[in-house]
Design a protein around this motif. Structure first.
Motif, PDB file in Angstrom:
ATOM      1  N   ASN A 101       0.924  -1.192  -0.027  1.00 13.46           N
ATOM      2  CA  ASN A 101      -0.057   0.099  -0.134  1.00 13.46           C
ATOM      3  C   ASN A 101       0.837   1.350   0.176  1.00 13.46           C
ATOM      4  O   ASN A 101       0.329   2.361  -0.581  1.00 13.46           O
ATOM      5  CB  ASN A 101      -1.027  -0.015   1.138  1.00 13.46           C
ATOM      6  CG  ASN A 101      -2.267  -0.868   1.079  1.00 13.46           C
ATOM      7  OD1 ASN A 101      -3.003  -0.814   0.192  1.00 13.46           O
ATOM      8  ND2 ASN A 101      -2.061  -2.134   1.691  1.00 13.46           N
ATOM      9  N   GLN A 105       0.336   4.185  -3.001  1.00 17.36           N
ATOM     10  CA  GLN A 105       0.138   5.380  -2.661  1.00 17.36           C
ATOM     11  C   GLN A 105       1.205   6.388  -3.149  1.00 17.36           C
ATOM     12  O   GLN A 105       1.272   7.498  -3.141  1.00 17.36           O
ATOM     13  CB  GLN A 105      -0.106   5.523  -1.202  1.00 17.36           C
ATOM     14  CG  GLN A 105      -1.266   4.980  -0.658  1.00 17.36           C
ATOM     15  CD  GLN A 105      -1.437   4.985   0.690  1.00 17.36           C
ATOM     16  OE1 GLN A 105      -0.969   6.061   1.513  1.00 17.36           O
ATOM     17  NE2 GLN A 105      -1.906   3.803   1.392  1.00 17.36           N
ATOM     18  N   GLU A 143      -0.567   0.958   6.989  1.00 21.91           N
ATOM     19  CA  GLU A 143      -1.182   1.257   5.777  1.00 21.91           C
ATOM     20  C   GLU A 143      -2.043   0.025   5.310  1.00 21.91           C
ATOM     21  O   GLU A 143      -1.739  -1.114   5.631  1.00 21.91           O
ATOM     22  CB  GLU A 143      -0.124   1.653   4.579  1.00 21.91           C
ATOM     23  CG  GLU A 143       0.671   2.896   4.590  1.00 21.91           C
ATOM     24  CD  GLU A 143      -0.357   4.213   4.726  1.00 21.91           C
ATOM     25  OE1 GLU A 143      -1.532   3.960   4.005  1.00 21.91           O
ATOM     26  OE2 GLU A 143       0.074   5.145   4.907  1.00 21.91           O
ATOM     27  N   GLN A 147      -7.098   2.817   3.224  1.00 21.27           N
ATOM     28  CA  GLN A 147      -6.388   3.876   3.255  1.00 21.27           C
ATOM     29  C   GLN A 147      -6.079   4.444   1.615  1.00 21.27           C
ATOM     30  O   GLN A 147      -6.144   5.647   1.282  1.00 21.27           O
ATOM     31  CB  GLN A 147      -5.202   3.866   4.148  1.00 21.27           C
ATOM     32  CG  GLN A 147      -5.397   3.708   5.590  1.00 21.27           C
ATOM     33  CD  GLN A 147      -4.440   3.626   6.544  1.00 21.27           C
ATOM     34  OE1 GLN A 147      -4.142   2.296   7.282  1.00 21.27           O
ATOM     35  NE2 GLN A 147      -3.549   4.430   6.536  1.00 21.27           N
ATOM     36  N   THR A 148      -5.626   3.555   0.976  1.00 23.16           N
ATOM     37  CA  THR A 148      -5.205   3.653  -0.318  1.00 23.16           C
ATOM     38  C   THR A 148      -6.260   4.304  -1.320  1.00 23.16           C
ATOM     39  O   THR A 148      -6.300   5.076  -2.164  1.00 23.16           O
ATOM     40  CB  THR A 148      -4.636   2.268  -0.946  1.00 23.16           C
ATOM     41  OG1 THR A 148      -3.292   2.118  -0.269  1.00 23.16           O
ATOM     42  CG2 THR A 148      -4.175   2.558  -2.322  1.00 23.16           C
ATOM     43  N   GLU A 156     -15.691   7.066   1.925  1.00 19.70           N
ATOM     44  CA  GLU A 156     -15.951   5.928   2.875  1.00 19.70           C
ATOM     45  C   GLU A 156     -17.357   5.081   2.574  1.00 19.70           C
ATOM     46  O   GLU A 156     -17.117   3.738   2.856  1.00 19.70           O
ATOM     47  CB  GLU A 156     -16.144   6.500   4.338  1.00 19.70           C
ATOM     48  CG  GLU A 156     -16.258   5.588   5.391  1.00 19.70           C
ATOM     49  CD  GLU A 156     -16.638   6.226   6.856  1.00 19.70           C
ATOM     50  OE1 GLU A 156     -15.682   6.006   7.700  1.00 19.70           O
ATOM     51  OE2 GLU A 156     -17.708   6.637   6.952  1.00 19.70           O
ATOM     52  N   ASP A 172     -13.563   0.488   3.486  1.00 21.31           N
ATOM     53  CA  ASP A 172     -12.637  -0.202   4.255  1.00 21.31           C
ATOM     54  C   ASP A 172     -12.891  -1.735   4.296  1.00 21.31           C
ATOM     55  O   ASP A 172     -12.015  -2.618   4.447  1.00 21.31           O
ATOM     56  CB  ASP A 172     -12.606  -0.017   5.870  1.00 21.31           C
ATOM     57  CG  ASP A 172     -12.358   1.636   6.107  1.00 21.31           C
ATOM     58  OD1 ASP A 172     -11.631   2.191   5.084  1.00 21.31           O
ATOM     59  OD2 ASP A 172     -12.643   2.310   6.986  1.00 21.31           O
ATOM     60  N   ARG A 238      -9.499   6.834  11.507  1.00 21.27           N
ATOM     61  CA  ARG A 238      -9.307   6.503  10.055  1.00 21.27           C
ATOM     62  C   ARG A 238      -8.700   7.650   9.420  1.00 21.27           C
ATOM     63  O   ARG A 238      -8.128   7.848   8.698  1.00 21.27           O
ATOM     64  CB  ARG A 238     -10.492   5.992   9.561  1.00 21.27           C
ATOM     65  CG  ARG A 238     -10.916   4.463   9.850  1.00 21.27           C
ATOM     66  CD  ARG A 238      -9.763   3.607   9.558  1.00 21.27           C
ATOM     67  NE  ARG A 238      -9.770   3.125   8.157  1.00 21.27           N
ATOM     68  CZ  ARG A 238      -8.787   2.654   7.630  1.00 21.27           C
ATOM     69  NH1 ARG A 238      -7.737   2.087   8.412  1.00 21.27           N
ATOM     70  NH2 ARG A 238      -8.913   2.293   6.245  1.00 21.27           N
ATOM     71  N   GLU A 241      -5.083   8.264  10.321  1.00 18.89           N
ATOM     72  CA  GLU A 241      -4.390   7.179   9.487  1.00 18.89           C
ATOM     73  C   GLU A 241      -4.288   7.492   8.035  1.00 18.89           C
ATOM     74  O   GLU A 241      -3.209   7.470   7.407  1.00 18.89           O
ATOM     75  CB  GLU A 241      -4.859   5.753   9.728  1.00 18.89           C
ATOM     76  CG  GLU A 241      -5.000   5.229  11.155  1.00 18.89           C
ATOM     77  CD  GLU A 241      -5.666   4.003  11.052  1.00 18.89           C
ATOM     78  OE1 GLU A 241      -5.589   3.165  12.222  1.00 18.89           O
ATOM     79  OE2 GLU A 241      -6.534   3.659  10.387  1.00 18.89           O
ATOM     80  N   ILE A 242      -5.356   7.925   7.543  1.00 19.47           N
ATOM     81  CA  ILE A 242      -5.137   8.314   6.071  1.00 19.47           C
ATOM     82  C   ILE A 242      -4.275   9.685   5.852  1.00 19.47           C
ATOM     83  O   ILE A 242      -3.762   9.553   4.811  1.00 19.47           O
ATOM     84  CB  ILE A 242      -6.727   8.587   5.447  1.00 19.47           C
ATOM     85  CG1 ILE A 242      -7.536   7.318   5.426  1.00 19.47           C
ATOM     86  CG2 ILE A 242      -6.860   9.342   4.136  1.00 19.47           C
ATOM     87  CD1 ILE A 242      -8.987   7.607   5.260  1.00 19.47           C
ATOM     88  N   ASN A 244      -1.971  10.359   7.221  1.00 23.39           N
ATOM     89  CA  ASN A 244      -0.564   9.843   7.982  1.00 23.39           C
ATOM     90  C   ASN A 244       0.086  10.516   8.919  1.00 23.39           C
ATOM     91  O   ASN A 244       1.010  10.983   9.263  1.00 23.39           O
ATOM     92  CB  ASN A 244       0.471   9.903   6.729  1.00 23.39           C
ATOM     93  CG  ASN A 244       0.249   8.906   5.645  1.00 23.39           C
ATOM     94  OD1 ASN A 244      -0.208   7.795   5.864  1.00 23.39           O
ATOM     95  ND2 ASN A 244       0.687   9.248   4.548  1.00 23.39           N
TER      96      ASN A 244
END
Length: 261
Positions: A101, A105, A143, A147-148, A156, A172, A238, A241-242, A244
């Motif tokens: 991933n 990305q 990752e 997320q990618t 979502e 997800d 989330r 995380e997306i 980063n």
């Protein structure tokens, strides 16, 4: 055997879709004149909330009777270094998925970090039981394909809470399926095709539950609506995380009109 399981999976999916359709009407849109209620409804993006709440309570029951006691036993019996070894080992096994991933990305520096971590921890760290890579400055990050998809602009979708899996909106949930193809453990057949992935899934669940015993107890104790709190925390997690871990300045409140006099 596999064909029989596939048939059962299709039947379960059909029942889930059918139940979703039947219960979707219960989550009715509020009166348009109530702007606050309409905004909350749209923010929740939870059109099958009654079904989601039902599955949420099923998971809570399973947690009370099985997962939490197992986590408490695991936490109480294993010494700290053993639990750390388990966590490091499970994290190292996840490296191929994270690397795939990172590459998808276009995160080349992060991909290099992931590959370097995997090499160091698999060798010097004895199959990942230790994490010397972090001591060398190669910190772990996560990752996944969900997320990618988000990085490439995929929304979502409506909130979905599933038995065992927990929060799993369409984006997800798709990510979970695709990541299984990136995961080498998917292709290891040891006493059946599902033994290794399921064992890893269960062990990871018990370990993560053990690490969050106090946190989850406190969240449940202080939440007016435990389900809604979990939904909100999942989305916040989330989003971070997306991104980063980077804060989106567009999401910060406007303070230009605040007076400090």
């Amino acid at each position: 055997m596999i064909e029989a399981m596939t048939t059962k999976a299709r039947l379960a999916l059909a029942l889930l879709i059918g139940a979703s359709v039947l219960t979707a009407g219960c989550a009715t849109r509020p009166d348009p004149s109530d702007e606050a209620a309409v905004h909350a409804y749209e923010q929740a993006n939870d059109p099958i909330e009654p079904l989601n709440r039902y599955f949420f309570e099923l998971n809570r029951f399973a947690d009370i009777v099985a997962l939490k006691p197992a986590a408490e036993l695991y936490d109480g019996v294993l010494p700290r270094f053993a639990k750390q070894g388990v966590r490091h080992f499970l994290d190292n096994l996840r490296s191929p998925v994270i690397l795939a991933n990172d590459v998808l990305q276009g995160e080349w520096e992060r991909a290099e970090t992931t590959a370097t971590r995997f090499g160091i921890n698999t060798t010097v760290g004895v199959l990942g039981l230790d994490d010397p890579a972090s001591d060398y400055g190669y910190s772990r990050h996560g990752e996944d394909f969900g997320q990618t998809l988000a990085v490439y602009g995929v929304e979502e979708g409506p909130y979905l809470f599933l038995p065992v899996l927990g929060p799993a909106p369409p984006r997800d949930l798709t990510g979970v399926a695709v990541d299984s193809f990136f995961d080498p453990l998917t292709y290891i057949y040891w006493d059946g095709p599902y033994t290794v992935p399921v064992t890893r899934f269960v062990l990871n669940g018990v370990d993560m539950r053990a690490r969050n015993l106090g946190v989850l107890n406190e969240i449940e104790r202080t939440s007016i609506d435990f389900y809604a709190t979990v939904r909100s925390l999942y989305r916040q997690s989330r989003a971070e995380e997306i991104a980063n871990g980077q804060t989106n300045v567009e999401d910060l409140p406007d303070i230009s009109n605040i007076s400090f006099e």
